[in-house]
Design a protein around this motif. Structure first.
Motif, short mmCIF file in Angstrom:
data_model
loop_
_atom_site.label_atom_id
_atom_site.label_comp_id
_atom_site.label_asym_id
_atom_site.label_seq_id
_atom_site.Cartn_x
_atom_site.Cartn_y
_atom_site.Cartn_z
N ALA A 24 7.78 -3.32 -10.55
CA ALA A 24 6.93 -2.21 -10.12
C ALA A 24 5.50 -2.37 -10.63
N LEU A 25 5.36 -2.71 -11.90
CA LEU A 25 4.01 -2.86 -12.47
C LEU A 25 3.28 -4.07 -11.88
N GLY A 26 4.02 -5.15 -11.59
CA GLY A 26 3.41 -6.32 -10.95
C GLY A 26 2.92 -6.00 -9.55
N LEU A 27 3.70 -5.25 -8.79
CA LEU A 27 3.30 -4.87 -7.43
C LEU A 27 2.13 -3.88 -7.47
N ARG A 28 2.15 -2.99 -8.45
CA ARG A 28 1.04 -2.05 -8.62
C ARG A 28 -0.26 -2.81 -8.87
N GLU A 29 -0.21 -3.77 -9.75
CA GLU A 29 -1.39 -4.60 -10.06
C GLU A 29 -1.88 -5.32 -8.81
N HIS A 72 16.10 -1.73 -7.94
CA HIS A 72 15.12 -2.48 -7.15
C HIS A 72 13.90 -1.62 -6.87
N VAL A 73 12.93 -2.24 -6.22
CA VAL A 73 11.70 -1.56 -5.80
C VAL A 73 11.54 -1.81 -4.31
N ASN A 74 11.16 -0.78 -3.57
CA ASN A 74 10.81 -0.95 -2.17
C ASN A 74 9.29 -0.94 -2.05
N LYS A 103 13.41 -7.26 -5.98
CA LYS A 103 14.08 -7.20 -7.29
C LYS A 103 13.28 -7.92 -8.35
N ASP A 104 12.48 -8.90 -7.93
CA ASP A 104 11.68 -9.69 -8.85
C ASP A 104 10.34 -9.98 -8.19
N LYS A 105 9.25 -9.73 -8.88
CA LYS A 105 7.91 -9.94 -8.32
C LYS A 105 7.71 -11.39 -7.86
N ALA A 106 8.41 -12.33 -8.51
CA ALA A 106 8.29 -13.75 -8.14
C ALA A 106 8.78 -14.02 -6.72
N ASP A 107 9.67 -13.17 -6.22
CA ASP A 107 10.21 -13.33 -4.86
C ASP A 107 9.41 -12.56 -3.81
N ASP A 112 2.51 -13.05 3.33
CA ASP A 112 2.89 -12.21 4.48
C ASP A 112 2.43 -10.78 4.27
N ILE A 113 2.58 -10.27 3.05
CA ILE A 113 2.22 -8.89 2.75
C ILE A 113 0.71 -8.68 2.84
N LEU A 114 -0.07 -9.68 2.49
CA LEU A 114 -1.54 -9.54 2.59
C LEU A 114 -1.97 -9.16 3.99
N GLN A 115 -1.39 -9.82 4.99
CA GLN A 115 -1.73 -9.51 6.38
C GLN A 115 -1.27 -8.11 6.76
#
Length: 152
Positions: A24-29, A72-74, A103-107, A112-115
């Motif tokens: 969650a914190l990695g995705l937030r960043e 997990h995080v969605n 489940k893991d920021k590494a995955d 793809d998400i940038l677009q």
């Protein structure tokens, strides 16, 4: 204060497993680094802790979100059905919301998400009413549910 304002968020994250917190914190960043002039809206809800990035202080203007659950995080898009998803990585059966589970920021499929993020941001900006007051770069706690159905 924006990205650095972690006091409430850390408190809300305490019941979650370490790997979920890290994701969650990695995705937030990731989102804050891309969109520092947007606002993070925090909802400490009954089923999940939700973070949404908005062009204003309103949930209706959120273009992406992170929903944090016990396992997990969605990472999702509030109007994901309205954006082009060429890799078909988003899931969801609702009329608007689409997401991926992480489940893991590494995955996390950053490229793809940038677009998708750019499309979602542009979609939100195009729907923004000119009379809305614009806040920039704030973290705003919008609600705290007194009862929770998740890790305590």
């Amino acid at each position: 204060m924006g990205k650095e304002n972690l006091t409430d968020l850390i408190k809300f994250l305490l019941p979650f497993p370490d790997e979920v917190k890290a994701a969650a914190l990695g995705l937030r960043e990731f989102v804050w680094d891309l969109y520092p002039d947007t606002n993070e809206l925090i909802y400490d809800n009954y089923n999940a802790l939700a973070l949404g990035w908005s062009l204003t202080d309103k949930a209706g203007d959120v273009f992406c979100s992170i929903a944090i659950y016990s396992g997990h995080v969605n990472f999702g898009f509030n109007r994901g059905s309205e954006i082009d998803d060429p890799q078909k990585i988003l899931v969801g059966n609702g009329s608007l919301y689409r997401y991926i589970s992480v489940k893991d920021k590494a995955d996390f499929p950053e490229e793809d998400i940038l677009q998708l993020l750019q499309s979602a941001y542009e979609n939100a900006a195009s729907r923004l009413k000119p009379t809305k007051k614009v806040f920039k770069g704030q973290t705003i706690v919008k609600s705290i549910s007194p009862k929770k159905r998740r890790p305590e």
